[in-house]
Design a protein around this motif. Structure first.
Motif: not given
Length: 82
Positions: A66-82
């Motif tokens: 539910l922590d949208a800011k940190n979740l978005s930052a993690l997704i941006e850092a990891v850039r997962p394909r899946y």
């Protein structure tokens, strides 16, 4: 960085798994461990999985989904394909 690149990186896949220590998540990690094209798995849960098998390069993160800011930052850092 978190991951040292090698010659195979362009052919390999990254995953971001929520609930990685739960029933489904832990079984999915076992499934991914048998695949040859997985280079990196980042798992999110309240506690780390009890067992990481195979040749996975696994990284664990404690994060509230539910922590949208940190979740978005993690997704941006990891850039997962899946």
């Amino acid at each position: 960085g978190i991951f040292n690149l090698d010659e195979r990186v362009s052919q390999l896949v990254e995953y971001l798994i929520t609930g990685c220590s739960g029933f489904v998540g832990s079984h999915y990690l076992a499934f991914l461990a048998e695949k040859e094209d997985v280079v990196r798995v980042v798992g999110i849960a309240s506690s780390p999985p009890q067992h990481i098998s195979g040749n996975l390069k696994f990284e664990f993160k404690t994060l509230n989904l539910l922590d949208a800011k940190n979740l978005s930052a993690l997704i941006e850092a990891v850039r997962p394909r899946y």
